[in-house]
Design an enzyme around this catalytic site. Sequence first.
Site, PDB file in Angstrom:
ATOM      1  NE  ARG A  78      -6.910   4.070   5.931  1.00  0.00           N
ATOM      2  CZ  ARG A  78      -6.177   4.994   6.536  1.00  0.00           C
ATOM      3  NH1 ARG A  78      -6.415   5.309   7.792  1.00  0.00           N
ATOM      4  NH2 ARG A  78      -5.210   5.616   5.904  1.00  0.00           N
ATOM      5  NE  ARG A  84       0.198  12.140   7.824  1.00  0.00           N
ATOM      6  CZ  ARG A  84       0.734  13.320   7.995  1.00  0.00           C
ATOM      7  NH1 ARG A  84       0.061  14.285   8.560  1.00  0.00           N
ATOM      8  NH2 ARG A  84       1.962  13.564   7.609  1.00  0.00           N
ATOM      9  CG  ASP A  96       6.602  20.522  10.230  1.00  0.00           C
ATOM     10  OD1 ASP A  96       5.995  19.421  10.271  1.00  0.00           O
ATOM     11  OD2 ASP A  96       7.681  20.706  10.808  1.00  0.00           O
ATOM     12  CG  LEU A  97       9.334  17.711   8.298  1.00  0.00           C
ATOM     13  CD1 LEU A  97       9.698  16.270   8.623  1.00  0.00           C
ATOM     14  CD2 LEU A  97      10.493  18.643   8.652  1.00  0.00           C
ATOM     15  CG  ASP A 139       3.441   1.456   9.420  1.00  0.00           C
ATOM     16  OD1 ASP A 139       2.994   2.250  10.269  1.00  0.00           O
ATOM     17  OD2 ASP A 139       3.511   1.728   8.206  1.00  0.00           O
ATOM     18  CB  ILE A 198       7.712   6.854  14.326  1.00  0.00           C
ATOM     19  CG1 ILE A 198       8.965   5.989  14.175  1.00  0.00           C
ATOM     20  CG2 ILE A 198       7.392   7.601  13.026  1.00  0.00           C
ATOM     21  CD1 ILE A 198      10.216   6.696  13.736  1.00  0.00           C
ATOM     22  NE  ARG A 245       0.701  10.088  10.501  1.00  0.00           N
ATOM     23  CZ  ARG A 245       0.425   8.966   9.859  1.00  0.00           C
ATOM     24  NH1 ARG A 245      -0.668   8.314  10.117  1.00  0.00           N
ATOM     25  NH2 ARG A 245       1.237   8.517   8.944  1.00  0.00           N
ATOM     26  N   PRO A 246       1.995  16.427  11.675  1.00  0.00           N
ATOM     27  CG  PRO A 246       3.857  17.584  12.472  1.00  0.00           C
ATOM     28  CD  PRO A 246       3.031  16.360  12.713  1.00  0.00           C
ATOM     29  CB  CYS A 280      -4.336  11.391  12.174  1.00  0.00           C
ATOM     30  SG  CYS A 280      -3.215  10.060  12.405  1.00  0.00           S
ATOM     31  CE  LYS A 308      -1.748   1.494   4.076  1.00  0.00           C
ATOM     32  NZ  LYS A 308      -1.415   2.899   4.399  1.00  0.00           N
ATOM     33  CG  ASN A 309       2.594   2.632   3.563  1.00  0.00           C
ATOM     34  OD1 ASN A 309       1.396   2.917   3.436  1.00  0.00           O
ATOM     35  ND2 ASN A 309       3.176   2.473   4.747  1.00  0.00           N
TER      36      ASN A 309
HETATM   37  C1  UD1 Z   1       4.518   6.822   6.245  1.00  0.00           C
HETATM   38  C2  UD1 Z   1       3.643   5.598   6.092  1.00  0.00           C
HETATM   39  C3  UD1 Z   1       3.124   5.141   7.454  1.00  0.00           C
HETATM   40  C4  UD1 Z   1       4.294   4.951   8.414  1.00  0.00           C
HETATM   41  C5  UD1 Z   1       5.189   6.191   8.448  1.00  0.00           C
HETATM   42  C6  UD1 Z   1       6.448   5.981   9.270  1.00  0.00           C
HETATM   43  C7  UD1 Z   1       2.684   5.901   3.894  1.00  0.00           C
HETATM   44  C8  UD1 Z   1       1.485   6.183   3.069  1.00  0.00           C
HETATM   45  N1  UD1 Z   1       2.526   5.911   5.223  1.00  0.00           N
HETATM   46  O1  UD1 Z   1       3.667   7.859   6.763  1.00  0.00           O
HETATM   47  O2  UD1 Z   1       2.414   3.913   7.283  1.00  0.00           O
HETATM   48  O3  UD1 Z   1       3.797   4.691   9.711  1.00  0.00           O
HETATM   49  O4  UD1 Z   1       5.595   6.549   7.129  1.00  0.00           O
HETATM   50  O5  UD1 Z   1       7.162   4.902   8.806  1.00  0.00           O
HETATM   51  O6  UD1 Z   1       3.760   5.639   3.376  1.00  0.00           O
HETATM   52  N2  UD1 Z   1       6.510  14.566  10.536  1.00  0.00           N
HETATM   53  C9  UD1 Z   1       6.594  15.919  10.841  1.00  0.00           C
HETATM   54  N3  UD1 Z   1       6.370  16.818   9.839  1.00  0.00           N
HETATM   55  C10 UD1 Z   1       6.069  16.441   8.574  1.00  0.00           C
HETATM   56  C11 UD1 Z   1       5.998  15.070   8.264  1.00  0.00           C
HETATM   57  C12 UD1 Z   1       6.229  14.158   9.273  1.00  0.00           C
HETATM   58  O7  UD1 Z   1       6.875  16.295  11.972  1.00  0.00           O
HETATM   59  O8  UD1 Z   1       5.885  17.313   7.715  1.00  0.00           O
HETATM   60  C13 UD1 Z   1       6.758  13.593  11.598  1.00  0.00           C
HETATM   61  C14 UD1 Z   1       5.541  12.709  11.853  1.00  0.00           C
HETATM   62  O9  UD1 Z   1       4.640  13.327  12.746  1.00  0.00           O
HETATM   63  C15 UD1 Z   1       6.184  11.487  12.431  1.00  0.00           C
HETATM   64  C16 UD1 Z   1       7.508  11.381  11.664  1.00  0.00           C
HETATM   65  O10 UD1 Z   1       7.748  12.688  11.152  1.00  0.00           O
HETATM   66  O11 UD1 Z   1       6.478  11.690  13.790  1.00  0.00           O
HETATM   67  C17 UD1 Z   1       7.493  10.392  10.518  1.00  0.00           C
HETATM   68  O12 UD1 Z   1       6.386  10.647   9.689  1.00  0.00           O
HETATM   69  P1  UD1 Z   1       6.440  10.300   8.124  1.00  0.00           P
HETATM   70  O13 UD1 Z   1       7.646   9.474   7.838  1.00  0.00           O
HETATM   71  O14 UD1 Z   1       6.261  11.554   7.356  1.00  0.00           O
HETATM   72  O15 UD1 Z   1       5.144   9.409   7.953  1.00  0.00           O
HETATM   73  P2  UD1 Z   1       4.154   9.376   6.734  1.00  0.00           P
HETATM   74  O16 UD1 Z   1       4.885   9.611   5.458  1.00  0.00           O
HETATM   75  O17 UD1 Z   1       2.952  10.184   7.037  1.00  0.00           O
END
Ligand code: UD1
Length: 425
Positions: free
Chosen positions: A402, A96, A128-129, A310, A332, A125-126, A120, A22-23
Site C-alpha cells: 500500500r 480511508r 466528523d471533522l 507515520d 494522534i 478514525r472518525p 480501522c 502516497k499521501n
Molecule cells: C493522514 C495520512 C496518514 C497519517 C495522518 C496523520 C493520508 C492519506 N493519510 O490521515 O498517513 O497518519 O494523516 O498524520 O494523508 N480525526 C477526527 N475526526 C475527523 C478526522 C480526523 O477525530 O473527522 C482525528 C483522527 O482520528 C486522528 C487525528 O484526527 O486522531 C488526525 O487524523 P487525520 O489528520 O485526519 O488523518 P488522515 O487524514 O486520515
Amino acid sequence: MDSIVIRGGIPLTGDIRISGAKNAALPLMAATLLSEAPLEISNVPRLADIATLTSLLAQHGAEISIRSDGDSQCLTLATPAIANVLAPYDIVRKMRASILVLGPLLARHGEAMVSLPGGCAIGNRPIDLHLKGMKELGAEIRLEEGYVHATAPKGLKGGEIHFPTVSVGATENLMMAASLAHGATVLENAAREPEIVDLAACLTAMGAKIEGAGTDRVVIEGVARLGPARHAVMPDRIEAGSYAAAALISHGKLHLTGARADHMGSTLEVLVKAGARIEETADGLIVSRAAERLHGIDVITQPYPGFATDMQAQLMALMTLCDSAAMITETIFENRFMHAPELTRMGADITVHGASAMVRGVRQLKGAPVMATDLRASMGLVIAGLAASGTTTVNRVYHLDRGYDRLVEKLTACGAAIERVRAAA
Ligand code: UD1
C-alpha cells in the site's frame, strides 16, 4: 499470502531514489473530480492505494490514462461529467483516504454518497471533522445505512471553519470543496503538512485561489470553474525517513536521492539526536551513523511540524537497539503500538502503558516470524529484521504494497538479503 524474508546484519550502502508521496498523490488525484479539464500528475508511486483510488475515481466518471515514466508513473485524469456519486463500502473500507472524494463531488455536482469508513486497525478514525466542515459550507448531511449522504443542490457557499483538532484529510477535503464554493472560506487550525502545500499548489495551477497553505490559517476564494493543470508529486518524506532508519539500524550509509530535508525537520532532528549523521547533497540526503551505538531519545508524535505518527513504528524499531531507554508517546492515533509485541518477539524490551511505550535498548534482535496490521508497523518490522541475527519473516505483505514502492528491489540494490516469497496458490 506473500511474505518478506530478511536475513539481517548486512550494512546497507548505496543510493535509494525516493518515490512520490502516497499521501500527496491521493488528494491530488481526487482533485480531478473538481473539473472536466485534464489533470496530469507525474511522479506518482506504483502502490496498491493508488490503484484503489484509480478504480474509485473511474466509477465516479474519471477517464484515466497511466503511462510509465521511468521509476514512477504519470497519470492523466479528466472527468467530463460526474457519472455516479456513490463511493461504495467495498472500496472505502479498504482505503480511508477514499473520503477525499466527498468534497470534490459535493462542490462540483451538489451530491455525494460516501460509505462511512468503519473501524480501522489503528483506531477509530472518525470523519466528523470532514462532515462538520461541509455543513459549514452549506451542505446537508444525513447518515443512512452506513453511508454519508451529502447534498448542496444550489452549490456550496464560503464559510468559516475552526477545526477543534488538526486533521490532514479534513483540511484537504475542505480546501478542495471551498475552491468551487461561492465566496471565501477560512480554515482555522488547519493542518500544515507539506502534502497540504502540494495540493494547494496543484489546485492553484488549476485556477483556485488559495492563500496560507502550510500555515494554520488557509483562505480560499471560490471560483466558478477549474481548468487543466500539470503537477509533479512531492517526494515521500515518510519513505525517506523509513530508509534513513534502515541505514542507521544496519550500520550502513544510504544516499536518499530526491529526499527533501526541508520536509523532514523533526524526523531528522530526532535521528541526529539518536546518533545519525545527515549530510545534505545537491540531490537529497546521505544518512549514516555518527556514533557506534544509538542513543535513546524520548519522542511524542504530533501534527506537522512535529514528529510524524507515520514514523513512530520505524523509530521504535531503531530504539530497540539504543544504549539506554526511549519513551515513545503516540498522540494522534489510539491503538498504534501493534508492532510493539512483534518487536518483543524479536527480543526487544518494550513496555506499553496507554499512549506511551517504554523501549529499553537491547544488544541484539533475533529474527522471528512476525506480522503487522498496518503499513508503517510492517515497515518497522522490516527495519528491525535488517538488523536482527538470523531470519525474519514479515507476513501480511499487502500492507507494505500500500505504501512502499518496490521495497524489496530498493533494499536489495543496497545489499540487503531480502526477498518476497510468493504464497502457494
Ligand atoms: C493522514 C495520512 C496518514 C497519517 C495522518 C496523520 C493520508 C492519506 N493519510 O490521515 O498517513 O497518519 O494523516 O498524520 O494523508 N480525526 C477526527 N475526526 C475527523 C478526522 C480526523 O477525530 O473527522 C482525528 C483522527 O482520528 C486522528 C487525528 O484526527 O486522531 C488526525 O487524523 P487525520 O489528520 O485526519 O488523518 P488522515 O487524514 O486520515
